[in-house]
Design a protein around this motif. Structure first.
Motif, PDB file in Angstrom:
ATOM      1  N   LEU A   1     -10.636  14.407  65.041  1.00 35.55           N
ATOM      2  CA  LEU A   1     -10.671  14.416  63.576  1.00 35.55           C
ATOM      3  C   LEU A   1     -12.011  14.932  63.079  1.00 35.55           C
ATOM      4  CD1 LEU A   1      -9.343  13.736  60.887  1.00 35.55           C
ATOM      5  CD2 LEU A   1     -10.214  11.399  61.117  1.00 35.55           C
ATOM      6  N   GLY A   2     -13.105  14.469  63.711  1.00 35.67           N
ATOM      7  CA  GLY A   2     -14.424  14.958  63.305  1.00 35.67           C
ATOM      8  C   GLY A   2     -14.562  16.447  63.526  1.00 35.67           C
ATOM      9  N   PHE A   3     -14.071  16.931  64.659  1.00 30.70           N
ATOM     10  CA  PHE A   3     -14.135  18.367  64.955  1.00 30.70           C
ATOM     11  C   PHE A   3     -13.301  19.157  63.946  1.00 30.70           C
ATOM     12  CE2 PHE A   3     -13.474  22.232  67.486  1.00 30.70           C
ATOM     13  CZ  PHE A   3     -14.748  22.427  67.972  1.00 30.70           C
ATOM     14  N   TYR A   4     -12.110  18.625  63.634  1.00 32.58           N
ATOM     15  CA  TYR A   4     -11.247  19.295  62.657  1.00 32.58           C
ATOM     16  C   TYR A   4     -11.916  19.344  61.284  1.00 32.58           C
ATOM     17  CZ  TYR A   4      -7.465  19.935  59.314  1.00 32.58           C
ATOM     18  OH  TYR A   4      -6.689  20.388  58.266  1.00 32.58           O
TER      19      TYR A   4
ATOM     20  N   GLU B   1      -8.128   2.492  73.604  1.00 31.35           N
ATOM     21  CA  GLU B   1      -9.512   2.742  73.197  1.00 31.35           C
ATOM     22  C   GLU B   1      -9.912   4.184  73.497  1.00 31.35           C
ATOM     23  OE1 GLU B   1     -14.032   1.167  74.331  1.00 31.35           O
ATOM     24  OE2 GLU B   1     -12.255   0.094  75.027  1.00 31.35           O
ATOM     25  N   ALA B   2      -9.533   4.656  74.694  1.00 32.06           N
ATOM     26  CA  ALA B   2      -9.842   6.049  75.049  1.00 32.06           C
ATOM     27  C   ALA B   2      -9.120   7.016  74.116  1.00 32.06           C
ATOM     28  CB  ALA B   2      -9.434   6.315  76.493  1.00 32.06           C
ATOM     29  N   HIS B   3      -7.876   6.693  73.777  1.00 34.04           N
ATOM     30  CA  HIS B   3      -7.121   7.561  72.873  1.00 34.04           C
ATOM     31  C   HIS B   3      -7.718   7.547  71.473  1.00 34.04           C
ATOM     32  CE1 HIS B   3      -3.684   8.767  70.279  1.00 34.04           C
ATOM     33  NE2 HIS B   3      -3.480   9.627  71.263  1.00 34.04           N
ATOM     34  N   THR B   4      -8.165   6.377  71.033  1.00 33.02           N
ATOM     35  CA  THR B   4      -8.788   6.279  69.711  1.00 33.02           C
ATOM     36  C   THR B   4     -10.062   7.111  69.647  1.00 33.02           C
ATOM     37  OG1 THR B   4      -7.889   4.055  69.390  1.00 33.02           O
ATOM     38  CG2 THR B   4      -9.752   4.690  68.005  1.00 33.02           C
ATOM     39  N   GLU B   5     -10.848   7.083  70.731  1.00 25.79           N
ATOM     40  CA  GLU B   5     -12.060   7.901  70.776  1.00 25.79           C
ATOM     41  C   GLU B   5     -11.715   9.382  70.683  1.00 25.79           C
ATOM     42  OE1 GLU B   5     -14.021   6.823  74.342  1.00 25.79           O
ATOM     43  OE2 GLU B   5     -14.659   4.838  73.635  1.00 25.79           O
ATOM     44  N   LEU B   6     -10.648   9.779  71.386  1.00 25.50           N
ATOM     45  CA  LEU B   6     -10.224  11.183  71.331  1.00 25.50           C
ATOM     46  C   LEU B   6      -9.754  11.539  69.929  1.00 25.50           C
ATOM     47  CD1 LEU B   6      -9.673  13.847  72.772  1.00 25.50           C
ATOM     48  CD2 LEU B   6      -7.404  12.972  73.375  1.00 25.50           C
TER      49      LEU B   6
ATOM     50  N   SER C   1     -24.253  24.709  65.079  1.00 22.58           N
ATOM     51  CA  SER C   1     -24.382  23.296  65.424  1.00 22.58           C
ATOM     52  C   SER C   1     -23.126  22.797  66.134  1.00 22.58           C
ATOM     53  CB  SER C   1     -24.635  22.478  64.161  1.00 22.58           C
ATOM     54  OG  SER C   1     -24.611  21.088  64.430  1.00 22.58           O
ATOM     55  N   LEU C   2     -21.965  23.217  65.630  1.00 22.91           N
ATOM     56  CA  LEU C   2     -20.696  22.786  66.217  1.00 22.91           C
ATOM     57  C   LEU C   2     -20.534  23.336  67.629  1.00 22.91           C
ATOM     58  CD1 LEU C   2     -18.093  21.258  65.739  1.00 22.91           C
ATOM     59  CD2 LEU C   2     -17.109  23.321  64.745  1.00 22.91           C
ATOM     60  N   GLU C   3     -20.897  24.586  67.829  1.00 27.59           N
ATOM     61  CA  GLU C   3     -20.770  25.177  69.154  1.00 27.59           C
ATOM     62  C   GLU C   3     -21.723  24.506  70.140  1.00 27.59           C
ATOM     63  OE1 GLU C   3     -21.431  29.309  68.365  1.00 27.59           O
ATOM     64  OE2 GLU C   3     -19.285  29.736  68.169  1.00 27.59           O
ATOM     65  N   GLY C   4     -22.855  24.011  69.644  1.00 27.91           N
ATOM     66  CA  GLY C   4     -23.776  23.294  70.509  1.00 27.91           C
ATOM     67  C   GLY C   4     -23.192  21.986  71.017  1.00 27.91           C
ATOM     68  N   ARG C   5     -22.238  21.432  70.266  1.00 25.37           N
ATOM     69  CA  ARG C   5     -21.587  20.185  70.674  1.00 25.37           C
ATOM     70  C   ARG C   5     -20.194  20.415  71.249  1.00 25.37           C
ATOM     71  NH1 ARG C   5     -20.592  18.035  66.048  1.00 25.37           N
ATOM     72  NH2 ARG C   5     -21.672  19.488  64.696  1.00 25.37           N
ATOM     73  N   LEU C   6     -19.854  21.670  71.493  1.00 27.00           N
ATOM     74  CA  LEU C   6     -18.509  22.001  71.973  1.00 27.00           C
ATOM     75  C   LEU C   6     -18.249  21.398  73.348  1.00 27.00           C
ATOM     76  CD1 LEU C   6     -15.878  23.514  71.528  1.00 27.00           C
ATOM     77  CD2 LEU C   6     -16.944  25.552  72.497  1.00 27.00           C
ATOM     78  N   HIS C   7     -19.273  21.420  74.216  1.00 20.14           N
ATOM     79  CA  HIS C   7     -19.077  20.882  75.557  1.00 20.14           C
ATOM     80  C   HIS C   7     -18.718  19.392  75.496  1.00 20.14           C
ATOM     81  CE1 HIS C   7     -19.572  20.219  79.843  1.00 20.14           C
ATOM     82  NE2 HIS C   7     -20.414  19.231  79.581  1.00 20.14           N
ATOM     83  N   ALA C   8     -19.433  18.655  74.647  1.00 20.54           N
ATOM     84  CA  ALA C   8     -19.146  17.217  74.514  1.00 20.54           C
ATOM     85  C   ALA C   8     -17.739  17.008  73.983  1.00 20.54           C
ATOM     86  CB  ALA C   8     -20.169  16.563  73.591  1.00 20.54           C
ATOM     87  N   PHE C   9     -17.323  17.872  73.092  1.00 18.72           N
ATOM     88  CA  PHE C   9     -15.984  17.746  72.511  1.00 18.72           C
ATOM     89  C   PHE C   9     -14.906  17.978  73.576  1.00 18.72           C
ATOM     90  CE2 PHE C   9     -12.398  20.201  70.749  1.00 18.72           C
ATOM     91  CZ  PHE C   9     -11.787  19.193  70.027  1.00 18.72           C
ATOM     92  N   THR C  10     -15.033  19.088  74.323  1.00 16.20           N
ATOM     93  CA  THR C  10     -14.032  19.380  75.350  1.00 16.20           C
ATOM     94  C   THR C  10     -14.084  18.342  76.465  1.00 16.20           C
ATOM     95  OG1 THR C  10     -15.611  20.890  76.391  1.00 16.20           O
ATOM     96  CG2 THR C  10     -14.026  21.847  74.866  1.00 16.20           C
ATOM     97  N   ALA C  11     -15.284  17.835  76.760  1.00 18.21           N
ATOM     98  CA  ALA C  11     -15.407  16.817  77.804  1.00 18.21           C
ATOM     99  C   ALA C  11     -14.672  15.542  77.420  1.00 18.21           C
ATOM    100  CB  ALA C  11     -16.883  16.513  78.068  1.00 18.21           C
ATOM    101  N   GLN C  12     -14.653  15.226  76.124  1.00 15.71           N
ATOM    102  CA  GLN C  12     -13.991  14.004  75.680  1.00 15.71           C
ATOM    103  C   GLN C  12     -12.502  14.043  75.983  1.00 15.71           C
ATOM    104  OE1 GLN C  12     -15.464  11.270  74.484  1.00 15.71           O
ATOM    105  NE2 GLN C  12     -13.473  10.272  74.568  1.00 15.71           N
TER     106      GLN C  12
END
Length: 485
Positions: free
Chosen positions: A171-174, A161-166, A343-354
């Motif tokens: 994929l969304g970031f890409y 499940e954790a891997h699927t979330e990643l 907008s993407l850079e504003g969500r960068l922290h959440a992305f790297t945190a994941q």
């Protein structure tokens, strides 16, 4: 009169037209040709508009190039961040696959061991007669295995499940990065440069390349100059027509009348028409008429060239306008890409945190899986030892059977010897009694007449006979034990 691009020279003077009507028709045609001044005005408007377009294109291109360079730099940084997270995803998938393979192998080994326990029936001679037939699995708790496997499966599902979330967030970031890249890659305008006196070739242009508008502007200016030169030729031809009529008998009134109502902005011919004609010789008049006739034949050609030039300029203006629109569209696209990037850079922290969350969860679940796999392995070893111990139990029973048989042989041999001694003792006692019995008093020894001692065999208290198990069963157990050594 000749057109500005014509290679033809003024033809030799033809016979002088003497008809006033002919001269008037030339003047009327010449007057009509002066309406081409509207094309010249339009040409001037087009040149002015193109200059404004050039200025606008320079500003827009500079802004777009600056934004594009900044966005591209940021994209490269974000792509490296995504690549790092993708590497974590790939490594996690690899480790997860290895864990699943190890789990599958352990599960198969455990299932085979349990199946072996289930199919190994305990010899009935080892159990009370009242018991139903049992297998080795009936004597252990199989539920422990199921609990361990269920715990491992829960940890594996949590890791998946954790891997699927990643995977999803990667994929969304890409996709967002790809969307920005597509905007940048597909927003550049492209058009062909016009053919002109400066350039006959063509090339593609975008906001970061050399603008084609300077070449277009030069081509327009060249055409506008040609049109102005042609209009000047038409004006001179008109003046010559007025002069020729004035030097023709009865032409003064006609010249005055025909020079009125000229196209707006044209103030030619009136002074010549109102002033008295200057005296000229007949030869000069004939030469003038010859030139006039020659120029009259070229009026339509000059008008055609003016119309062609203004048509070409209108086409070039359309190209310029389209190019500016493309530049604006590209600039809008780059602005859109910039907003998406913000907008993407504003969500960068959440992305790297994941990705960090996945690493922590995966390490935790991997440790749990490893611990439970060790427990499962230990349990599997215990069950395998249990199965092996049962085979060794059968071998031990066989050994004890053999020892009992040996003991019984020794006992039987001893009993035979005792029986022989008993018989010999009995015979000798009878012989003694026969020889001396009559002489000895009966009460001298009460045991004198007792029979010889007799011995019997019996199992000691608390011992049982070894269960009777067939030799074939024991031999198979021996082969299994020896095969595991």
């Amino acid at each position: 009169m000749v057109s500005s691009n014509s290679s033809a020279s003024i033809r030799e003077a033809s016979p002088a037209p003497s008809s006033l009507d002919t001269l008037v028709s030339h003047l009327v045609a010449s007057k009509r040709s002066l309406s081409s001044i509207e094309h010249v005005w339009r040409a001037n408007e087009i040149v002015t508009s193109t200059r404004l377009h050039l200025e606008a294109s320079v500003i827009t291109s500079a802004r777009t190039s600056f934004l594009r360079a900044g966005i591209t730099t940021q994209l490269h940084t974000l792509q490296r961040v995504h690549a790092h997270s993708k590497a974590i995803e790939t490594e996690g998938a690899k480790e997860y696959g290895e864990v699943l393979r190890t789990l599958d192998e352990s599960d198969k080994r455990m299932r085979r061991t349990l199946e072996s326990l289930r199919t190994t029936i305990v010899e009935h001679t080892l159990r009370p007669e009242s018991d139903q037939r049992k297998n080795l699995l009936d004597f252990v708790d199989e539920g422990g295995v199921d609990k361990l496997l269920a715990a491992v499966e829960d940890s594996a599902n949590a890791a998946k499940e954790a891997h699927t979330e990643l995977v999803d967030i990667n994929l969304g970031f890409y996709n967002e990065l790809e969307g920005i890249q597509n905007i940048l890659g597909g927003s550049g305008p492209s058009m062909h440069r016009p053919s002109s006196k400066r350039s006959a070739g063509s090339s593609h242009s975008d906001a970061t390349a050399v603008s084609p508008i300077p070449d277009i502007l030069q081509a327009m200016e060249d055409r506008a100059k040609d049109m102005a030169d042609n209009l000047e030729s038409l004006v001179k031809h008109f003046d010559l027509c007025v002069t020729a009529i004035k030097h023709t008998e009865g032409g003064g009134d006609a010249a005055q009348r025909l020079t009125d109502d000229l196209p707006e902005g044209m103030a030619v011919g009136q002074e010549i028409a109102s002033a008295p004609p200057e005296p000229i010789t007949e030869q000069e008049r004939e030469e003038m008429l010859g030139v006039l006739a020659n120029d009259a034949d070229q009026v339509e050609e000059v008008l055609t060239e003016i119309r062609d030039h203004i048509g070409e300029m209108e086409g070039l203006l359309e190209n310029t306008t389209a190019f500016i629109a493309q530049l604006d569209e590209e600039h809008s696209g780059v602005l859109q890409a910039f907003r998406q990037l913000e907008s993407l850079e504003g969500r960068l922290h959440a992305f790297t945190a994941q990705s960090q969350v996945f690493v922590m969860r995966w390490d935790d679940e991997k440790a749990k899986i490893g611990e439970r796999m060790n427990e499962l392995e230990s349990l599997g070893e215990f069950y395998s030892g249990y199965l092996s111990a049962y085979d060794n139990l059968l071998v031990e029973i066989g050994r004890r059977q053999f020892m009992e048989q040996q003991m019984e042989k020794v006992l039987q041999d001893a009993m035979r010897k005792l029986d022989t001694l008993h018989e010999e003792d009995s015979m000798k006692r009878e012989a003694f009694k026969a020889d001396y019995g009559d002489f000895l008093p009966v009460d001298i020894w009460p045991g004198l007449t007792n029979p010889p001692l007799r011995f019997e065999t019996a199992h000691a208290n608390g011992t049982e006979k070894v269960p009777d198990i067939s030799k074939s069963v024991i031999q198979r157990a021996i082969r299994r034990v020896e095969g595991k050594m």
